[in-house]
Design a protein around this motif. Structure first.
Motif, PDB file in Angstrom:
ATOM      1  N   ALA A  52      -4.924   8.777   0.806  1.00 18.93           N
ATOM      2  CA  ALA A  52      -6.081   9.195   0.012  1.00 18.93           C
ATOM      3  C   ALA A  52      -7.342   8.563   0.561  1.00 18.93           C
ATOM      4  O   ALA A  52      -8.391   9.185   0.650  1.00 18.93           O
ATOM      5  CB  ALA A  52      -5.881   8.801  -1.446  1.00 18.93           C
ATOM      6  N   ARG A  53      -7.215   7.295   0.959  1.00 19.16           N
ATOM      7  CA  ARG A  53      -8.375   6.588   1.467  1.00 19.16           C
ATOM      8  C   ARG A  53      -8.837   7.206   2.768  1.00 19.16           C
ATOM      9  O   ARG A  53     -10.003   7.481   2.969  1.00 19.16           O
ATOM     10  CB  ARG A  53      -8.018   5.121   1.672  1.00 19.16           C
ATOM     11  CG  ARG A  53      -9.140   4.337   2.299  1.00 19.16           C
ATOM     12  CD  ARG A  53      -8.837   2.864   2.293  1.00 19.16           C
ATOM     13  NE  ARG A  53      -8.027   2.456   3.395  1.00 19.16           N
ATOM     14  CZ  ARG A  53      -6.937   1.725   3.286  1.00 19.16           C
ATOM     15  NH1 ARG A  53      -6.497   1.396   2.121  1.00 19.16           N
ATOM     16  NH2 ARG A  53      -6.262   1.355   4.362  1.00 19.16           N
ATOM     17  N   GLU A 113       0.869   5.272  -1.789  1.00 11.23           N
ATOM     18  CA  GLU A 113       0.275   6.576  -1.538  1.00 11.23           C
ATOM     19  C   GLU A 113      -1.138   6.485  -1.025  1.00 11.23           C
ATOM     20  O   GLU A 113      -1.576   7.315  -0.264  1.00 11.23           O
ATOM     21  CB  GLU A 113       0.282   7.391  -2.836  1.00 11.23           C
ATOM     22  CG  GLU A 113      -0.342   6.698  -4.065  1.00 11.23           C
ATOM     23  CD  GLU A 113      -1.847   6.688  -4.119  1.00 11.23           C
ATOM     24  OE1 GLU A 113      -2.436   7.666  -3.622  1.00 11.23           O
ATOM     25  OE2 GLU A 113      -2.412   5.718  -4.632  1.00 11.23           O
ATOM     26  N   GLY A 114      -1.848   5.427  -1.477  1.00  4.00           N
ATOM     27  CA  GLY A 114      -3.296   5.390  -1.388  1.00  4.00           C
ATOM     28  C   GLY A 114      -3.847   5.439   0.020  1.00  4.00           C
ATOM     29  O   GLY A 114      -4.947   5.930   0.242  1.00  4.00           O
ATOM     30  N   ALA A 115      -3.108   4.905   0.985  1.00  7.14           N
ATOM     31  CA  ALA A 115      -3.647   4.862   2.332  1.00  7.14           C
ATOM     32  C   ALA A 115      -4.072   6.253   2.770  1.00  7.14           C
ATOM     33  O   ALA A 115      -5.130   6.430   3.360  1.00  7.14           O
ATOM     34  CB  ALA A 115      -2.604   4.297   3.284  1.00  7.14           C
ATOM     35  N   LEU A 121      -6.764  14.461  -4.010  1.00  9.61           N
ATOM     36  CA  LEU A 121      -6.589  13.151  -4.641  1.00  9.61           C
ATOM     37  C   LEU A 121      -5.707  13.262  -5.879  1.00  9.61           C
ATOM     38  O   LEU A 121      -4.867  12.418  -6.147  1.00  9.61           O
ATOM     39  CB  LEU A 121      -7.948  12.570  -5.032  1.00  9.61           C
ATOM     40  CG  LEU A 121      -8.795  12.030  -3.884  1.00  9.61           C
ATOM     41  CD1 LEU A 121     -10.168  11.636  -4.388  1.00  9.61           C
ATOM     42  CD2 LEU A 121      -8.122  10.830  -3.243  1.00  9.61           C
ATOM     43  N   ARG A 122      -5.918  14.352  -6.642  1.00  4.81           N
ATOM     44  CA  ARG A 122      -5.122  14.532  -7.853  1.00  4.81           C
ATOM     45  C   ARG A 122      -3.653  14.746  -7.504  1.00  4.81           C
ATOM     46  O   ARG A 122      -2.778  14.207  -8.139  1.00  4.81           O
ATOM     47  CB  ARG A 122      -5.650  15.714  -8.663  1.00  4.81           C
ATOM     48  CG  ARG A 122      -6.387  15.263  -9.917  1.00  4.81           C
ATOM     49  CD  ARG A 122      -6.506  16.387 -10.915  1.00  4.81           C
ATOM     50  NE  ARG A 122      -7.197  17.522 -10.342  1.00  4.81           N
ATOM     51  CZ  ARG A 122      -8.514  17.636 -10.308  1.00  4.81           C
ATOM     52  NH1 ARG A 122      -9.264  16.674 -10.784  1.00  4.81           N
ATOM     53  NH2 ARG A 122      -9.087  18.686  -9.783  1.00  4.81           N
ATOM     54  N   THR A 144     -10.778  10.396   2.204  1.00  2.00           N
ATOM     55  CA  THR A 144     -12.169  10.323   1.756  1.00  2.00           C
ATOM     56  C   THR A 144     -13.060   9.722   2.852  1.00  2.00           C
ATOM     57  O   THR A 144     -14.188  10.149   3.037  1.00  2.00           O
ATOM     58  CB  THR A 144     -12.299   9.488   0.475  1.00  2.00           C
ATOM     59  OG1 THR A 144     -11.461   8.372   0.585  1.00  2.00           O
ATOM     60  CG2 THR A 144     -11.944  10.314  -0.735  1.00  2.00           C
ATOM     61  N   SER A 179      -2.001  11.541  -6.772  1.00  2.00           N
ATOM     62  CA  SER A 179      -1.749  10.751  -7.981  1.00  2.00           C
ATOM     63  C   SER A 179      -0.548  11.276  -8.735  1.00  2.00           C
ATOM     64  O   SER A 179       0.283  10.513  -9.195  1.00  2.00           O
ATOM     65  CB  SER A 179      -2.957  10.792  -8.911  1.00  2.00           C
ATOM     66  OG  SER A 179      -4.060  10.242  -8.283  1.00  2.00           O
ATOM     67  N   ASP A 238     -11.054  16.486  -4.311  1.00  3.29           N
ATOM     68  CA  ASP A 238     -10.613  16.226  -5.679  1.00  3.29           C
ATOM     69  C   ASP A 238      -9.171  16.663  -5.876  1.00  3.29           C
ATOM     70  O   ASP A 238      -8.343  15.928  -6.392  1.00  3.29           O
ATOM     71  CB  ASP A 238     -11.482  17.011  -6.677  1.00  3.29           C
ATOM     72  CG  ASP A 238     -12.732  16.238  -7.020  1.00  3.29           C
ATOM     73  OD1 ASP A 238     -12.972  15.219  -6.344  1.00  3.29           O
ATOM     74  OD2 ASP A 238     -13.450  16.666  -7.927  1.00  3.29           O
ATOM     75  N   VAL A 272       0.839  -1.183   0.000  1.00  2.00           N
ATOM     76  CA  VAL A 272       0.000   0.000   0.000  1.00  2.00           C
ATOM     77  C   VAL A 272       0.876   1.236   0.000  1.00  2.00           C
ATOM     78  O   VAL A 272       1.587   1.510   0.956  1.00  2.00           O
ATOM     79  CB  VAL A 272      -0.928   0.002   1.236  1.00  2.00           C
ATOM     80  CG1 VAL A 272      -1.805   1.240   1.230  1.00  2.00           C
ATOM     81  CG2 VAL A 272      -1.772  -1.249   1.237  1.00  2.00           C
ATOM     82  N   ARG A 294       2.662  10.316  -7.351  1.00  2.00           N
ATOM     83  CA  ARG A 294       3.003   8.951  -7.657  1.00  2.00           C
ATOM     84  C   ARG A 294       3.612   8.849  -9.053  1.00  2.00           C
ATOM     85  O   ARG A 294       4.598   8.150  -9.271  1.00  2.00           O
ATOM     86  CB  ARG A 294       1.758   8.082  -7.600  1.00  2.00           C
ATOM     87  CG  ARG A 294       2.055   6.603  -7.643  1.00  2.00           C
ATOM     88  CD  ARG A 294       0.788   5.820  -7.802  1.00  2.00           C
ATOM     89  NE  ARG A 294       0.411   5.734  -9.196  1.00  2.00           N
ATOM     90  CZ  ARG A 294       0.875   4.818 -10.018  1.00  2.00           C
ATOM     91  NH1 ARG A 294       1.730   3.918  -9.603  1.00  2.00           N
ATOM     92  NH2 ARG A 294       0.498   4.784 -11.272  1.00  2.00           N
TER      93      ARG A 294
END
Lengths: 509, 349
Positions: free
Chosen positions: B19-20, B15-17, B340-341, B23, B344, B337, B13, B347
């Motif tokens: 971001a999650r 970057e996403g953790a 999140l961008r 949200t 990304s 938004d 896991v 990454r």
């Protein structure tokens, strides 16, 4: 029609025989013949509008063929929805984005096929684990639980691929899966494709990058003008031959551009950049000149046109008219400076379909025609009638709504609307798309005449004959960059296609 | 809501953790925000008028919100699919009069039969809406605006100026509107069960998740093999059935029913859903949020009445709250938004 059919012992997993599909009067697909056998990676190549996407949609159950047969494992089948295709083991990655921005990556991948636990409840742990496995296999570090919203185009493409791989598809169809991917990501996708091939799956691979086709594919189907024209082994083909088969037709003499004295530069585009869409675009268009902007769909051509006219604001660079710099992102100023813009989609962006011919044709001159804010219908009709005559518009009454006109005549109304502003530069985005041959020639005659009166014309066109017939100069874009500038003498179908597919300099033009 | 144990983020896991978490935090904040607003509202009102938090008063608050919460649950199902059901108030009216008419005509009729018939009538109305929207390809706004008037018209024809009064209804039925189980009013209990059941269905079942997919990207849902028409139809049928249930409960609670029962409810219900974070363009939101929204709107109305604020201000304050909720959603949405961008692109870099 097809030549040199590959003979294989294995029965086809899925096969199309003589499939046809028409949209209204347009025949998008005829002679649709294609067979995918176990362990085969087949390329599907052709120009824009050759019918590739229609063929894919027929296989994927998105549209139904009008005639012909479809067979799965030798049995005749009829797909009524994408669901049926999926149940038959056919996975499709479509060109258009099909993701759900509000949902997590994992849910996007397994939508409708979530792993279930007790009481048929969704087993979130299993779902996330499964998708994590797929993402690992594709070698990307993405969290399956994050929402898709905000992902880069490349990452969205990866999610699409994961979606197609999420069930044991026997047939995988990929419509330009690599368009947004980096080299390493493409390599990993190919590794997955090779594994699928070893396991006896069939893959149909659509790409404009010929080097990819030669890297990964065993066989190739070439389409042209809605029909399959060749079915061959890759080993028996050269890139040159493939391009020739894709283009194939005689250059018609339908599109004559009169020779005109080329004047001073009118439009100058200087290092225009819009992050992620197009980069470092510089060119100029002279008075009396028609410059074509060629390239594949999605190369960023329309976006450049929109930025020049000020609809979108570029991140860097600027536009000059007669040496005067335009402010970015101001269409009204661009219009006053002398730019006219005929957009790609005339029904949505070029016309108000329910308003009269006269009102549409004079819309850009509303202010000049009005007194105290009221538009005099006499003045409106006089101006409209003048243009209708000049453009040889076929109509019953100027008061009739434009939606009753044919496509070609509608396009003339859009032209009239812009010509009434007496522009110095006219930008035309796909000026003859969906227009019948006769009217097409009319539009071309008009463009030529306008240029001879000193108008600078920038024409975006995906139709090669139109580009080659009309343009004094051809600019070619590939993935957001200008890859070639060809004079009328140097431009031919091969040199343009080469530049449009990113093959610059391999063959002397 | 999502209080399940999340597995510790492994090395895979990346970057996403973050971001999650971001949200998830936004969604929780949404529901917690309504609860906080509710608490603040009740506290302020109680300071100005202590009788507001007497148990009778709070009980009334919960009772008033119950029927709206049930309707809001149904409305949420429809809105998530990028549709809307304006006819729920009229459907409630029809079902309320059906229940009253049946029971005043036959005192001995078994109550479950009344409930089943009321729900069935609502489901039938929902089916009509759904068929027109999916097969007829008519926008839901137009279809349900039409049926809003049509169903109401049928109610007027049917009642023919009559009115059902509490005296003619069996006590066992009226008690449903007032009785409690372990101190919790029966009506509130039913609303809780409905909201939890619909909420779990939306969260944990394929059909529920497909509703979100349809609202998030209709064409994408079709290409993914989701049977969109069937799902949208079922959302309308469920919304109708819940409006039918609401109608029977309406009669049990108020006892007096005429052809105008439930007039204007549709707007309150949609407002409740929007205040509760259900995006009007589909794809996001939860039934819990919508139910909390219903409770908040009901509480505002009651508190303004208790504080003897003029009726005009009651309407205006609900309008202001709606605008505030939408503005807040938009603001937070844009920020999320952008965040999140950013993650990304980091990454990709």
């Amino acid at each position: 029609m097809a030549e040199g059919v590959v003979s294989e012992a294995a029965a086809a997993l899925v096969e199309l025989r003589d499939a046809t599909k028409s949209y209204g009067a347009v025949r998008a697909l005829r002679d649709g013949n294609l067979a995918l056998r176990p362990g085969e990676v087949r390329a599907l190549v052709g120009e824009n509008g050759a019918g590739k996407s229609t063929l894919v949609k027929v296989l994927g159950g998105v549209v139904r063929r009008d005639s012909g047969d479809m067979l799965v494992d030798g049995q005749s089948v009829d797909f009524h929805s994408p669901h049926d295709a999926r149940d038959a083991g056919i996975a499709v990655i479509y060109q258009e984005p099909t993701l759900f921005p509000d949902l997590s990556i994992a849910e996007n991948v397994v939508m409708g096929y979530h792993p279930l636990g007790s009481f048929k409840r969704i087993d979130r742990g299993a779902m996330n684990g499964q998708v994590q496995g797929l993402l690992d296999r594709l070698g990307v570090k993405l969290d399956p639980e994050r929402p898709v919203r905000g992902l880069s185009i490349a990452d969205q493409q990866i999610v699409e691929i994961a979606k197609a791989l999420s069930f044991d598809a026997r047939v995988l169809i990929m419509d330009e899966p690599t368009a947004a991917l980096s080299g390493a990501e493409v390599e990993r996708l190919f590794a997955v494709v090779r594994t699928l091939r070893e396991h006896g799956a069939a893959v149909l691979f659509i790409s404009h990058r010929l080097e990819e086709v030669f890297t990964i594919c065993d066989t190739v189907t070439v389409m042209r003008d809605g029909a399959v024209v060749q079915d061959a082994r890759i080993a028996d083909m050269t890139p040159d031959e493939m391009v020739r088969r894709m283009v194939g037709r005689e250059l018609s003499t339908l599109f004559p551009k009169q020779d005109t004295a080329i004047g001073a530069p009118v439009l100058k585009v200087h290092r225009l950049t819009c992050e992620g869409v197009f980069v470092d675009i510089s060119f100029s268009v002279h008075a009396g000149e028609i410059v074509a902007l060629a390239g594949l769909v999605g190369a960023g051509r329309s976006e450049v046109a929109r930025a020049i006219f000020g609809i979108d604001k570029p991140d860097a660079g600027h536009v000059e008219i007669d040496g005067r710099r335009l402010p970015a992102g101001k269409p009204l100023t661009a219009m006053r400076a002398g730019i006219g813009f005929v957009p790609e989609d005339r029904r949505q962006q070029g016309l108000v379909m329910d308003l009269s011919i006269a009102r549409n044709a004079t819309m850009t001159r509303m202010r000049a025609l009005s007194r105290l804010g009221i538009i005099g219908s006499g003045a409106e009709n006089r101006l409209a009638r003048e243009w209708a005559t000049r453009l040889r518009l076929k109509f019953h009454r100027l008061e009739n709504p434009v939606r009753f006109l044919s496509g070609g005549n509608q396009q003339k109304v859009v032209l009239a609307k812009w010509l009434a502003t007496e522009p110095k530069v006219l930008i035309l985005d796909e000026p003859t798309r969906g227009i019948d041959v006769g009217t097409k020639a009319e539009v071309h005659r008009l463009m030529s005449e306008l240029a001879s009166h000193g108008l600078a014309v920038l024409m975006i066109s995906s139709e090669l004959p139109e580009v080659l017939g009309m343009a004094d100069r051809v600019l070619v874009m590939h993935e957001g960059r200008l890859t070639a500038e060809l004079s009328r003498a140097d431009a031919d179908e091969e040199s343009v296609i080469r530049a449009a597919t990113g093959h610059v300099g391999e063959v002397a033009a | 809501m999502n209080v399940e144990a999340t597995p510790a983020p492994g090395p895979a896991v990346g970057e996403g953790a973050g971001a999650r978490r971001l949200t998830e935090w936004v969604f929780r904040v949404r529901e917690l925000g309504i609860i906080a607003a509710l608490a603040l509202l009740i506290a302020v009102t109680a300071i100005l008028e202590p009788r507001f938090i007497e148990s009778d008063s709070l009980r009334n608050l919960a009772l008033n919100a119950s029927i709206f919460a049930i309707l809001a649950a149904g409305q949420t199902l429809v809105i998530i699919t990028r549709n809307v059901d304006l006819s729920v108030g009229s459907v409630l009216g029809l079902s309320a009069f059906l229940a009253g008419d049946l029971l005043s005509g036959n005192q001995d009729l078994a109550l479950p039969v009344v409930f089943v018939l009321g729900i069935a009538l609502g489901a039938a109305c929902g089916l009509l809406n759904g068929v027109l929207v999916t097969w007829g390809r008519v926008p839901a706004l137009v279809v349900t605006l039409g049926t809003l008037y049509a169903f109401r018209g049928i109610a007027f024809l049917w009642t023919d100026g009559r009115q059902v009064n509490a005296e003619t209804l069996p006590d066992a039925f009226l008690n449903l509107g007032t009785d409690s189980v372990l101190g919790v009013p029966f009506l509130v209990l039913i609303a809780l069960v409905v909201v939890l059941a619909v909420g779990q269905w939306l969260r944990d079942y394929r059909a529920g998740r497909e509703l979100y997919a349809i609202g998030s990207n209709p064409e994408g849902a079709r290409l993914a093999g989701v049977r969109s028409d069937r799902r949208v139809l079922s959302a309308f049928v469920l919304a109708g059935a819940l409006a039918g249930l609401g109608g029977v409960l309406f009669t049990a609670r108020f006892g007096t029913v005429d052809a105008t029962a439930g007039t204007g409810y549709e707007l309150t219900v949609i407002a409740a859903a929007v205040v509760g974070g259900v995006a009007i363009f589909g794809g996001t939101g939860s039934v819990y949020g919508a139910a909390l929204g219903a409770l908040l709107l009901g509480t505002i109305t009651s508190s303004l009445i208790v504080l003897r604020v003029e009726a005009f201000w009651q309407q205006a304050s609900i309008g202001a709250l709606l605008l505030l909720a939408i503005a807040l959603d938009r603001f937070v949405g844009l920020r999320v938004d952008a965040a999140l961008r950013r993650r990304s692109s980091r990454r990709a870099a």
